[in-house]
Write an enzyme that holds these catalytic residues in place. Structure first.
Site: not given
Ligand code: T1G
Ligand code: NAD
Length: 700
Positions: A62, A101, A104, A124
């Site tokens: 998400a 998500g 999912e 999450e």
């Molecule tokens: N939403 C918005 N921005 C995101 C994002 C996300 N999910 N993931 C990464 N970014 C932005 C981050 O802030 C950075 O921005 C840029 O992308 C590059 O990320 C309903 C509620 C995918 C493994 O927890 O683990 O789904 O600093 O530097 O090292 O069940 O990002 O460049 O401006 O980390 O290559 C669950 C989170 C969400 C995964 C890539 N998902 N992301 O790593 O790059 S909750 C996560 C990561 C959800 C549902 C629920 C990592 C990555 P900027 P980065 P990276």
């Protein structure tokens, strides 16, 4: 505005492509785009549908930046149900990472294929949340209760092959994903493969008591955290309730977590860690210096771990010591660390051998002549470090980066003894250096931009989380720690036992209480640092007399089997020692301290608000760029619980007015020398402003 989702039909296969850089997060526009495309497939000539992504990864979850804002339709759970309800087979084609998500969405598809190197996971819990779009109900149906619990309460992604082993991925493909996915869709159509709704699959039962045992294990592993427990509740629902009711319970628990301070803290940390990597005033396109050979001076506790970081990242390392004996000792530490890593399954025997093979011991400075970077980690003594840098200045090639791992010393004074202060910087690792994620990058006054930029990029290469610090005594972490440590020892001499102080902080969430941390780091480190200072600068004797007396008794901490506690030589488990209590009472009477009851709340507030108050000064002086940087330092370097968001986030969550009030009360009781409210704290309280708002105003 163009939708980040496109749709086309290729050879009767409907192809939905998500293109929302950088990580194809499920923003409102993406959800809307996918839903619109699915609606179109209901009546067009497509025979099957594939969902895939452009760019470096499948959907990474998400859009976290939308959290806290009013939710907009289509909601993700509904989108997943719509995908699953499609009458045509829907295939998810995964590359990079399918997370949260994103997974999912993939689990609501009827079939899943993934590239060999792809990873899938539900992280999450690391945001204080739980999978809120059907993940807690669909995953147990695909991989079973045990694997589902591990994946969701741990949050670590797994590889495509392992996921296929669990039945989460149906096909692992090589080569060009899009072509492979289309070919597979055509096969499925040719075979007349039917839609397979995950929600209609049964969940295999588990022996009675399994979930309660899991709850207890999670309570130990994730002490104080709510989300992991809520995940177990949801998995229990997948066993006991029909899918739609399980989904409703999941939604209820998801909203509870989303509104929790723990999730707010963990989401703060997610962005703070990424912000910390950005250096204000340093152009993004600053050219980087080439670094492939690294020199490390001193193969002690720190030097040995530092050498491993670079060898593990594929670089050649020359490890220099004063003599063969010290060198052998250092290389033995490295061998033991690699053996331990292989035993714990962190790396294979072959990988350990390969990395170890990149580290060459030497006692000859000549071996450093072609190094691109040299990191000094000799004893904590300014004069000795200046000697080493004078030698490095003479032997190292022009353009080499010269770094010091000093904990406290003035990096500018070290740089000043060289003819190239532009190439000198502080790289402050944390012990054990091959494990701890934090790296304080100390921006010396004359350090060149490309030196700083190179070190920030290098930190990512060696899997460290970098935070920039200005030059001051102890930089960000150790400078604040001095105030935390002072209050811990004052609480002890005023009447609390070491056990009470550590229990209060561990109960609150710290990984380890302060006295136990002192024993781990070695009481002699602080003792030597104090002995190096003139009497007048050693600070309040009440705040170090007990520790100094323990050192003078030869109780240096874990390394001598005794410090504030006694340690079992086998298990290293700590136990109380009445001898220490007697010593404390003796020293208290020598210093004329009247002992009293010190309760847990007072202990927690004195230690944490001492940190916060000094953190405010560090921000005011510009030593730290932003409050989030301080939070990253404490969470990754000092065992501060991430679900509390770090000391500065905690101050905002507590309310700066309340913090200020408590600090003023402590000034009243304990004096202005230790408890003068920081000017920034006073200004923010008077303005009724939060630190988060202040931080934003600093960048605009
Ligand atoms: N939403 C918005 N921005 C995101 C994002 C996300 N999910 N993931 C990464 N970014 C932005 C981050 O802030 C950075 O921005 C840029 O992308 C590059 O990320 C309903 C509620 C995918 C493994 O927890 O683990 O789904 O600093 O530097 O090292 O069940 O990002 O460049 O401006 O980390 O290559 C669950 C989170 C969400 C995964 C890539 N998902 N992301 O790593 O790059 S909750 C996560 C990561 C959800 C549902 C629920 C990592 C990555 P900027 P980065 P990276
Ligand atoms: P240590 O005593 O374990 O190791 C220091 C090593 O330096 C010894 O092996 C010694 O033989 C070697 N050495 C001394 N003089 C030398 C010289 N002239 N040339 C080459 N080698 C020489 O100390 P440590 O704990 O590894 O600390 C090293 C540095 O790292 C210090 O500045 C310390 O403040 C800093 N530091 C320590 C920690 C920690 O937790 N121990 C954490 C961060 C930073």
């Amino acid at each position: 505005m163009n939708s980040p989702v496109s749709y086309e039909i290729i050879d009767s296969i409907g192809v939905i492509t998500v293109d929302n850089p950088p990580v194809n997060a499920l923003s409102h526009a993406v959800r809307e785009g996918i839903l619109d495309a699915i609606q179109v497939t209901k009546s067009d000539e497509s025979r099957a549908v594939v969902i895939l992504c452009a760019g470096r990864t499948f959907i990474a979850g998400a859009d976290i930046t939308e959290f806290g804002k009013p939710p907009r339709e289509p909601h993700l759970p509904d989108l997943c149900n719509t995908i699953e309800a499609s009458s045509k087979p829907v295939v998810a084609a995964i590359h990079g990472t399918a997370l949260g998500g994103g997974l999912e969405v993939a689990m609501s598809c009827h079939y899943r294929c993934a590239l060999q190197g792809a990873k899938v996971g539900l992280p999450e819990v690391r945001l204080g949340l739980l999978p809120g779009a059907g993940g807690t109900q669909r995953l147990p149906r695909l991989v079973g209760v045990g694997a589902a619990l591990d994946m969701m309460t741990g949050g670590s992604p797994i590889g495509a092959v392992e996921a296929a082993g669990h039945g989460l991925i149906d096909k692992v493909v090589d080569g060009e994903l899009r072509e492979a996915a289309l070919a597979w869709c055509r096969e499925l159509v040719a075979e007349g493969a039917a839609r397979r709704a995950t929600s209609e699959l049964p969940v295999d039962g588990v022996p009675a008591g399994t979930l309660d045992a899991y709850r207890d294990a999670v309570a130990k592993r994730a002490r104080g955290q709510v989300a992991p427990q809520r995940i177990v509740d949801c998995v229990e629902a997948s066993l006991t309730l029909p899918f739609t009711e399980g989904l409703a319970l999941e939604r209820e628990k998801f909203v509870e977590c989303m509104q929790s301070p723990q999730s707010a803290a963990l989401r703060h940390m997610f962005f703070a860690e990424r912000e910390a990597a950005k250096v204000r005033g340093l152009p993004k396109d600053t050219p980087l210096r080439e670094v492939s050979k690294v020199g490390v001076i001193g193969a002690g506790t720190m030097g040995s771990g530092i050498a491993m970081n670079f060898a593990n990242a594929g670089m050649q390392v020359a490890l220099l010591e004063v003599g063969d004996e010290a060198l052998a000792r250092g290389l033995a530490i490295i061998d033991r660390n690699y053996e331990g890593g292989v035993k714990r399954g962190k790396l294979s025997e072959a990988q350990a051998l390969e990395c170890r093979g990149r580290i060459a011991g030497t006692t000859d400075y000549g071996s450093l002549a072609d190094a691109d970077l040299v990191i000094e980690a000799v004893f904590e003594n300014l004069g000795l470090k200046q000697e080493v840098f004078t030698k490095l200045d003479a032997v190292c090639r022009q353009g080499a980066i010269l770094a010091t791992n000093t904990s406290y010393q003035d990096v500018n004074k070290i740089a000043a003894v060289t003819s190239r202060p532009r190439d000198v910087i502080g790289l402050h690792f944390f012990s054990p250096a091959h494990i701890m994620k934090l790296l304080e990058v100390v921006r010396a006054g004359k350090a060149a931009d490309d030196v700083l930029a190179t070190c920030m990029a290098l930190a990512k290469t060696i899997r460290k989380t970098p935070v920039v610090s200005g030059v001051c005594y102890g930089f960000i972490g150790n400078r604040m720690l001095g105030h935390y440590a002072r209050e811990a020892q004052l609480c002890v001499i005023e009447g609390a036992t070491p056990e009470q102080v550590d229990a209060a902080m561990e109960e609150w969430g710290m990984a380890m209480g302060p006295l136990a941390v002192f024993d781990l780091a070695g009481l002699d480190v602080g003792y030597k640092a104090r002995q190096g200072l003139p009497e007048s600068e050693r600070g309040d004797p009440r705040a170090c007399r007990v520790a100094d007396a323990l050192v003078e008794m030869g109780r240096l901490g874990q390394k001598t089997g005794a410090g504030f506690y006694r340690y079992d030589p086998e298990t290293r488990r700590r136990s109380s020692d009445p001898e220490v209590q007697a010593l404390i009472e003796r020293e208290a009477s020598v210093l004329g301290v009247e002992r009293r009851e010190v309760d847990a709340q007072e202990i927690v507030d004195r230690l944490l608000f001492a940190l916060v108050n000094e953190g405010m000064n560090i921000l005011d002086e510009g030593i730290a760029q932003r409050p989030g940087d301080i939070d990253v330092v404490y969470v990754y370097g000092y065992g501060f619980p991430a679900w509390r968001g770090g000391p500065m986030h905690y101050a905002d969550a507590t309310g700066l007015a309340q913090v200020h009030e408590r600090v003023c009360e402590f000034r009243q009781r304990f004096g202005a020398e230790n408890w003068t409210p920081a000017p920034l704290l006073v200004r923010l309280v008077e303005a009724g402003e939060t630190l988060a708002a202040w931080a934003k105003s600093q960048v605009n």
